[in-house]
Design a protein around this motif. Structure first.
Motif, mmCIF file in Angstrom:
data_model
loop_
_atom_site.group_PDB
_atom_site.id
_atom_site.type_symbol
_atom_site.label_atom_id
_atom_site.label_comp_id
_atom_site.label_asym_id
_atom_site.label_seq_id
_atom_site.Cartn_x
_atom_site.Cartn_y
_atom_site.Cartn_z
ATOM 1 N N LYS A 20 -5.949 7.475 -13.125
ATOM 2 C CA LYS A 20 -6.281 8.488 -11.348
ATOM 3 C C LYS A 20 -4.916 8.639 -10.730
ATOM 4 O O LYS A 20 -3.654 7.506 -11.283
ATOM 5 C CB LYS A 20 -6.657 6.824 -10.708
ATOM 6 N N TYR A 26 -2.498 9.980 -7.518
ATOM 7 C CA TYR A 26 -2.462 10.349 -6.478
ATOM 8 C C TYR A 26 -1.480 10.900 -5.524
ATOM 9 O O TYR A 26 -0.127 10.701 -6.073
ATOM 10 C CB TYR A 26 -2.499 8.091 -6.042
ATOM 11 N N ASP A 36 -3.075 6.739 0.233
ATOM 12 C CA ASP A 36 -3.781 7.296 -0.581
ATOM 13 C C ASP A 36 -4.672 6.118 -1.526
ATOM 14 O O ASP A 36 -5.878 6.278 -1.840
ATOM 15 C CB ASP A 36 -4.140 8.720 -1.295
ATOM 16 N N ARG A 37 -3.779 5.409 -1.973
ATOM 17 C CA ARG A 37 -4.198 4.227 -2.897
ATOM 18 C C ARG A 37 -4.397 3.334 -2.099
ATOM 19 O O ARG A 37 -5.918 3.161 -2.563
ATOM 20 C CB ARG A 37 -2.653 3.745 -3.796
ATOM 21 N N GLU A 52 -8.209 4.464 -1.124
ATOM 22 C CA GLU A 52 -8.928 4.312 -1.534
ATOM 23 C C GLU A 52 -9.554 2.085 -2.138
ATOM 24 O O GLU A 52 -11.035 2.527 -2.577
ATOM 25 C CB GLU A 52 -8.704 4.544 -3.087
ATOM 26 N N TYR A 97 -9.785 9.312 -2.882
ATOM 27 C CA TYR A 97 -8.370 10.133 -2.706
ATOM 28 C C TYR A 97 -7.586 10.037 -3.848
ATOM 29 O O TYR A 97 -6.328 10.230 -4.206
ATOM 30 C CB TYR A 97 -8.052 8.802 -1.549
ATOM 31 N N HIS A 98 -8.162 10.105 -5.058
ATOM 32 C CA HIS A 98 -7.671 10.449 -6.020
ATOM 33 C C HIS A 98 -8.276 11.596 -7.461
ATOM 34 O O HIS A 98 -9.377 11.506 -7.194
ATOM 35 C CB HIS A 98 -7.450 9.261 -7.099
ATOM 36 N N LYS A 99 -7.074 12.362 -7.754
ATOM 37 C CA LYS A 99 -7.372 13.153 -8.807
ATOM 38 C C LYS A 99 -7.689 12.226 -10.460
ATOM 39 O O LYS A 99 -6.515 11.728 -10.434
ATOM 40 C CB LYS A 99 -6.566 14.559 -9.221
#
Length: 415
Positions: A15, A17, A22-23, A26, A37-39
């Motif tokens: 993941k 961020y 964002d971490r 989430e 919130y992650h890619k």
């Protein structure tokens, strides 16, 4: 032979961020699952791989391709995100220098620690420790904490531990790049002994020639996926082509711009190349040849103006990274091509084959006026072809040769 390693639809996802907030967001929304919130970054993407007992498999790929991640999953250092992994046998791995060693322990104590991790009792390691110490050859440092070791000493001890615990599977990741030449030679000899005993080896090295020398099969990883898996010479040659092409095209225009800028003068009211074929000795059209296979080129061209004096036909071979391998034309070879109105054919035969090493190459073809300066038509990359080759030399060309004790000069192709 049965499969000792079976990997099916394996994925390793991380993941990513944009920032720490964002971490946290989430994490707070974990139960609500309203927003992500992650890619997702796929370090390994749907890997399928079967390795038979006794195979020597070379793993190829640029940094970040997923080689080390795959090896860490196989050894259990990392856990896959999804997919299955079945291992039959005991694995000994050299992925990270000194992994599993306690820096505060002495070399001797770390040998016992490594044995414990491999599932051996202290009594069993008592029978192995003398061979391990002898192979490592680090003298009195065996009784010193490994935190004071040099990288070379670390490599000696780590490699010695790995190969002297009778593994079923040995994994080596660039470890032979560390240590002096004599130690590397000793490692190579030991690995050959293990190969003869049927130990399965997964070998990673950026030295493609080393991969060719040792491995019976190659797997090319690209962007976390298996790009190619199979014959050692074919896969390594294709991988080298990829590296050459990537290097050659860095900083160049897009392919569309390149094609627009290629100077292909086609004066349709004089002549035009209609077809370009590559034929075997039997006259069969093909795109793959062995290095010593006879290769005949058939050029068909349409003549519209018969009044051109002494026209020239030229054929050139280039590597996939645009290096000029060999250019021939009928002016240099003092040949006169047919030039009658309508369709004409002319042939060029490489009687001894195209003596280059394995990989992808392409032909350029052109019709010129009498001095071979002005092209009537020039076609770049008119046809691509593959040369398949065993590992019997290095460089670009295979020069005919012979080895002997005879000091007399003579025909190198003779007896």
């Amino acid at each position: 032979m049965s499969n000792i390693i079976e990997v099916k639809e394996l994925n390793k996802i991380y993941k990513l961020y944009d920032n720490k907030k964002d971490r946290l967001k989430e994490a707070l929304n974990f139960f609500l699952k309203k927003k992500k919130y992650h890619k997702d970054f796929y370090a390994l993407n749907n890997i399928n791989l079967s390795v038979r007992k006794g195979e020597i498999v070379g793993l190829l790929g640029k940094n970040g391709a997923g080689k080390s991640t795959l090896l860490k999953v196989i050894t259990g250092v990392l856990t896959q995100s999804s997919g299955t992994l079945d291992i039959e046998g005991k694995i000994s791995a050299l992925i990270e220098l000194g992994a599993g060693f306690n820096p505060e322990y002495t070399g001797r104590e770390n040998i016992y620690l490594y044995g414990t991790l491999m599932g051996y009792s202290k009594e069993e390691m008592n029978n192995k420790i003398s061979d391990i110490i002898k192979f490592a050859d680090i003298g009195d440092f065996i009784e010193q904490p490994v935190k004071v070791y040099s990288s070379g000493m670390f490599a000696r001890l780590a490699f010695s531990c790995s190969i002297n615990v009778n593994p079923d599977i040995l994994i080596v990741d660039e470890i032979l790049a560390v240590g002096d030449m004599r130690f590397q030679m000793k490692c190579i000899t030991k690995m050959k002994e293990m190969m003869k005993k049927g130990v399965t080896i997964l070998f990673v090295s950026h030295d493609i020639n080393t991969i060719k020398r040792f491995c019976t099969r190659a797997v090319w990883l690209k962007d976390g996926k298996v790009e190619l898996d199979g014959d050692i010479n074919y896969v390594t040659d294709r991988y080298l082509d990829f590296l050459k092409f990537e290097e050659a095209t860095q900083g160049m225009e897009t392919q569309e711009e390149i094609e627009k800028n290629i100077e292909e003068i086609n004066v349709r009211n004089i002549a035009e190349i209609k077809s370009f074929k590559m034929l075997s000795i039997d006259g069969i059209e093909k795109e793959k040849f062995r290095k010593y296979d006879v290769l005949k080129v058939e050029v068909t061209y349409e003549v519209y103006d018969e009044d051109i004096e002494d026209p020239v036909l030229g054929v050139a071979i280039k590597s996939i990274d645009n290096k000029y391998i060999c250019g021939l034309n009928t002016l240099l070879d003092k040949k006169e091509i047919p030039w009658k109105k309508g369709e004409n054919k002319y042939y060029l035969t490489y009687e001894m084959g195209v003596l280059v090493f394995g990989g992808m190459y392409y032909f350029d073809c052109a019709l010129f006026e009498s001095t071979a300066t002005v092209p009537i038509q020039y076609i770049s990359k008119v046809k691509e072809f593959m040369i398949e080759s065993n590992y019997d030399g290095e460089g670009t060309f295979m020069i005919p040769h012979k080895w002997s004790e005879d000091s007399r000069l003579g025909n190198s192709l003779g007896d």
